[in-house]
Motif scaffolding. Structure first.
Motif, PDB file in Angstrom:
ATOM      1  N   GLY A 153       0.790  -1.226   0.000  1.00  0.00           N
ATOM      2  CA  GLY A 153       0.000   0.000   0.000  1.00  0.00           C
ATOM      3  C   GLY A 153       0.820   1.273   0.000  1.00  0.00           C
ATOM      4  O   GLY A 153       0.265   2.376  -0.008  1.00  0.00           O
ATOM      5  N   SER A 154       2.145   1.143  -0.018  1.00  0.00           N
ATOM      6  CA  SER A 154       2.989   2.332   0.144  1.00  0.00           C
ATOM      7  C   SER A 154       2.959   3.266  -1.055  1.00  0.00           C
ATOM      8  O   SER A 154       3.393   4.411  -0.959  1.00  0.00           O
ATOM      9  N   THR A 155       2.442   2.797  -2.204  1.00  0.00           N
ATOM     10  CA  THR A 155       2.327   3.674  -3.376  1.00  0.00           C
ATOM     11  C   THR A 155       0.917   4.236  -3.526  1.00  0.00           C
ATOM     12  O   THR A 155       0.609   4.871  -4.536  1.00  0.00           O
ATOM     13  N   ALA A 156       0.058   4.010  -2.528  1.00  0.00           N
ATOM     14  CA  ALA A 156      -1.317   4.503  -2.588  1.00  0.00           C
ATOM     15  C   ALA A 156      -1.432   5.799  -1.774  1.00  0.00           C
ATOM     16  O   ALA A 156      -0.722   6.766  -2.033  1.00  0.00           O
ATOM     17  N   TYR A 157      -2.308   5.828  -0.775  1.00  0.00           N
ATOM     18  CA  TYR A 157      -2.518   7.025   0.048  1.00  0.00           C
ATOM     19  C   TYR A 157      -1.208   7.471   0.689  1.00  0.00           C
ATOM     20  O   TYR A 157      -0.897   8.669   0.769  1.00  0.00           O
ATOM     21  N   ASN A 158      -0.406   6.513   1.128  1.00  0.00           N
ATOM     22  CA  ASN A 158       0.879   6.821   1.755  1.00  0.00           C
ATOM     23  C   ASN A 158       1.765   7.686   0.856  1.00  0.00           C
ATOM     24  O   ASN A 158       2.380   8.653   1.309  1.00  0.00           O
ATOM     25  N   LEU A 159       1.835   7.352  -0.415  1.00  0.00           N
ATOM     26  CA  LEU A 159       2.651   8.126  -1.355  1.00  0.00           C
ATOM     27  C   LEU A 159       2.065   9.520  -1.571  1.00  0.00           C
ATOM     28  O   LEU A 159       2.802  10.500  -1.710  1.00  0.00           O
ATOM     29  N   SER A 160       0.740   9.616  -1.563  1.00  0.00           N
ATOM     30  CA  SER A 160       0.082  10.908  -1.768  1.00  0.00           C
ATOM     31  C   SER A 160       0.379  11.900  -0.649  1.00  0.00           C
ATOM     32  O   SER A 160       0.341  13.112  -0.870  1.00  0.00           O
ATOM     33  N   VAL A 161       0.661  11.389   0.554  1.00  0.00           N
ATOM     34  CA  VAL A 161       1.006  12.279   1.674  1.00  0.00           C
ATOM     35  C   VAL A 161       2.517  12.273   1.917  1.00  0.00           C
ATOM     36  O   VAL A 161       2.988  12.536   3.020  1.00  0.00           O
ATOM     37  N   HIS A 162       3.271  11.946   0.850  1.00  0.00           N
ATOM     38  CA  HIS A 162       4.739  12.042   0.834  1.00  0.00           C
ATOM     39  C   HIS A 162       5.427  11.015   1.741  1.00  0.00           C
ATOM     40  O   HIS A 162       6.520  11.264   2.254  1.00  0.00           O
ATOM     41  N   GLY A 163       4.780   9.862   1.905  1.00  0.00           N
ATOM     42  CA  GLY A 163       5.411   8.781   2.655  1.00  0.00           C
ATOM     43  C   GLY A 163       6.394   8.011   1.792  1.00  0.00           C
ATOM     44  O   GLY A 163       6.415   8.149   0.564  1.00  0.00           O
ATOM     45  N   PRO A 164       7.222   7.166   2.404  1.00  0.00           N
ATOM     46  CA  PRO A 164       8.236   6.410   1.660  1.00  0.00           C
ATOM     47  C   PRO A 164       7.624   5.239   0.894  1.00  0.00           C
ATOM     48  O   PRO A 164       6.632   4.650   1.326  1.00  0.00           O
ATOM     49  N   ILE A 165       8.216   4.905  -0.241  1.00  0.00           N
ATOM     50  CA  ILE A 165       7.821   3.713  -0.989  1.00  0.00           C
ATOM     51  C   ILE A 165       8.648   2.538  -0.475  1.00  0.00           C
ATOM     52  O   ILE A 165       9.874   2.607  -0.437  1.00  0.00           O
ATOM     53  N   LEU A 166       7.966   1.472  -0.076  1.00  0.00           N
ATOM     54  CA  LEU A 166       8.633   0.306   0.507  1.00  0.00           C
ATOM     55  C   LEU A 166       8.640  -0.851  -0.486  1.00  0.00           C
ATOM     56  O   LEU A 166       7.615  -1.145  -1.108  1.00  0.00           O
ATOM     57  N   SER A 167       9.768  -1.509  -0.626  1.00  0.00           N
ATOM     58  CA  SER A 167       9.844  -2.713  -1.453  1.00  0.00           C
ATOM     59  C   SER A 167       9.031  -3.828  -0.803  1.00  0.00           C
ATOM     60  O   SER A 167       8.927  -3.901   0.426  1.00  0.00           O
ATOM     61  N   LEU A 168       8.472  -4.710  -1.626  1.00  0.00           N
ATOM     62  CA  LEU A 168       7.631  -5.787  -1.097  1.00  0.00           C
ATOM     63  C   LEU A 168       8.385  -6.693  -0.134  1.00  0.00           C
ATOM     64  O   LEU A 168       7.802  -7.241   0.798  1.00  0.00           O
ATOM     65  N   ASP A 169       9.685  -6.863  -0.358  1.00  0.00           N
ATOM     66  CA  ASP A 169      10.479  -7.750   0.498  1.00  0.00           C
ATOM     67  C   ASP A 169      11.208  -7.000   1.614  1.00  0.00           C
ATOM     68  O   ASP A 169      12.119  -7.529   2.240  1.00  0.00           O
ATOM     69  N   SER A 170      10.805  -5.761   1.884  1.00  0.00           N
ATOM     70  CA  SER A 170      11.522  -4.924   2.860  1.00  0.00           C
ATOM     71  C   SER A 170      11.286  -5.347   4.307  1.00  0.00           C
ATOM     72  O   SER A 170      12.081  -5.030   5.190  1.00  0.00           O
ATOM     73  N   LYS A 171      10.160  -6.029   4.576  1.00  0.00           N
ATOM     74  CA  LYS A 171       9.767  -6.393   5.945  1.00  0.00           C
ATOM     75  C   LYS A 171       9.674  -5.151   6.832  1.00  0.00           C
ATOM     76  O   LYS A 171      10.100  -5.147   7.986  1.00  0.00           O
ATOM     77  N   LYS A 172       9.086  -4.095   6.248  1.00  0.00           N
ATOM     78  CA  LYS A 172       8.936  -2.825   6.954  1.00  0.00           C
ATOM     79  C   LYS A 172       7.495  -2.329   6.856  1.00  0.00           C
ATOM     80  O   LYS A 172       6.717  -2.762   5.998  1.00  0.00           O
ATOM     81  N   LEU A 173       7.157  -1.400   7.743  1.00  0.00           N
ATOM     82  CA  LEU A 173       5.914  -0.642   7.688  1.00  0.00           C
ATOM     83  C   LEU A 173       6.262   0.836   7.729  1.00  0.00           C
ATOM     84  O   LEU A 173       7.276   1.224   8.318  1.00  0.00           O
ATOM     85  N   ALA A 174       5.431   1.651   7.121  1.00  0.00           N
ATOM     86  CA  ALA A 174       5.641   3.095   7.144  1.00  0.00           C
ATOM     87  C   ALA A 174       4.599   3.756   8.036  1.00  0.00           C
ATOM     88  O   ALA A 174       3.402   3.499   7.888  1.00  0.00           O
ATOM     89  N   ILE A 175       5.074   4.579   8.977  1.00  0.00           N
ATOM     90  CA  ILE A 175       4.192   5.444   9.771  1.00  0.00           C
ATOM     91  C   ILE A 175       4.347   6.845   9.191  1.00  0.00           C
ATOM     92  O   ILE A 175       5.434   7.427   9.248  1.00  0.00           O
ATOM     93  N   THR A 176       3.278   7.377   8.610  1.00  0.00           N
ATOM     94  CA  THR A 176       3.374   8.633   7.859  1.00  0.00           C
ATOM     95  C   THR A 176       2.344   9.638   8.359  1.00  0.00           C
ATOM     96  O   THR A 176       1.148   9.322   8.399  1.00  0.00           O
ATOM     97  N   PRO A 177       2.781  10.853   8.743  1.00  0.00           N
ATOM     98  CA  PRO A 177       1.819  11.871   9.180  1.00  0.00           C
ATOM     99  C   PRO A 177       1.044  12.447   8.002  1.00  0.00           C
ATOM    100  O   PRO A 177       1.535  12.473   6.870  1.00  0.00           O
TER     101      PRO A 177
END
Length: 256
Positions: A153-177
């Protein structure tokens, strides 16, 4: 080529509806529990709804875009669908699970494939405290809200609010204000996918908030716990030249 028993899930929008008659003349539409694969025809929003609706059958999903952008989908085709399915590559994605408590102590649980968003409910900005387990990530965030995004989901709403794009194999989550006011320069945080993220409303009377898990909304939130549910995974099928990995990498290259 092995014959596939297909269940077609078709959206009611105009593009998808015009496809339905032609497809169902050519293919038998098996019941979900009798099928080998789910073919989803519509847009990204319809795909998210369909994944949740048919999750209990544990079938792979092959999406064909008849929506707007179709980031989660393959290109639409009306012929040789079985051939494309047999050649498709499987990507397994985990889901976010939220446990929300309202100010009236009502407990709600929901899952999300893309993101879970906490949003201000009225004209006042939200006042939030965010923790990762026992460690406070940010003591007080004044903003329109905050979201927690999966790699998918990192290229959806997250990207629209300038959050980071995460690779599918990154094993990470993004917390974005979302539109942070104080601290104005806080850009969010990338955390391990094993994290238990806790978000608390610091002023639930004056600054009410809601939480949205993809398309499920709960209002008047007191606090929310968010984590990856590793026991629930979705298998998405993609044409070799149109994989979700390639789409994410393309978005990453466009940001550089």
């Amino acid at each position: 080529m092995i014959s596939k028993k297909i269940h077609f899930a078709i959206d009611t929008n105009v593009k998808a509806d015009t496809s339905q008659k032609a497809l169902l003349k050519r293919y038998k539409n098996y019941l979900p529990n009798q099928s080998d694969v789910m073919v989803v025809i519509g847009g990204d929003g319809f795909m998210l709804k369909t994944l949740k609706k048919y999750q209990k059958y544990n079938k792979p999903f092959y999406g064909m875009n008849r929506g707007t952008f179709g980031f989660l989908m393959n290109k639409y085709k009306s012929k040789n669908i079985e051939k494309f399915i047999s050649r498709a590559k499987t990507i397994s994605i985990s889901v976010l699970e939220m446990h929300a408590n309202t100010i009236n102590n009502v407990k709600k649980t929901a899952i999300a494939i893309n993101e879970i968003s906490l949003l201000r409910q009225g004209r006042q900005a939200a006042s939030l405290q965010i923790s990762n387990g026992k460690k406070i990530v940010i003591k007080k965030l004044i903003s329109d809200g905050v979201l927690v995004s999966t790699p998918a989901g990192s290229t959806a709403y997250n990207l629209s609010v300038h959050g980071p794009i995460l690779s599918l194999d990154s094993k990470k989550l993004a917390i974005t204000p979302i539109s942070p006011f104080r601290p104005r320069r806080w850009k969010g945080k990338i955390v391990p996918s094993s994290s238990l993220i806790k978000i608390k409303n610091l002023n639930k009377i004056k600054r009410p908030i809601s939480v949205v898990a993809d398309n499920v909304e709960v209002r008047n939130i007191n606090n929310v716990k968010i984590r990856i549910n590793n026991d629930m995974k979705f298998k998405l099928l993609y044409d070799p030249n149109n994989s979700l990995n390639k789409k994410i990498k393309l978005e990453q290259s466009m940001r550089r």
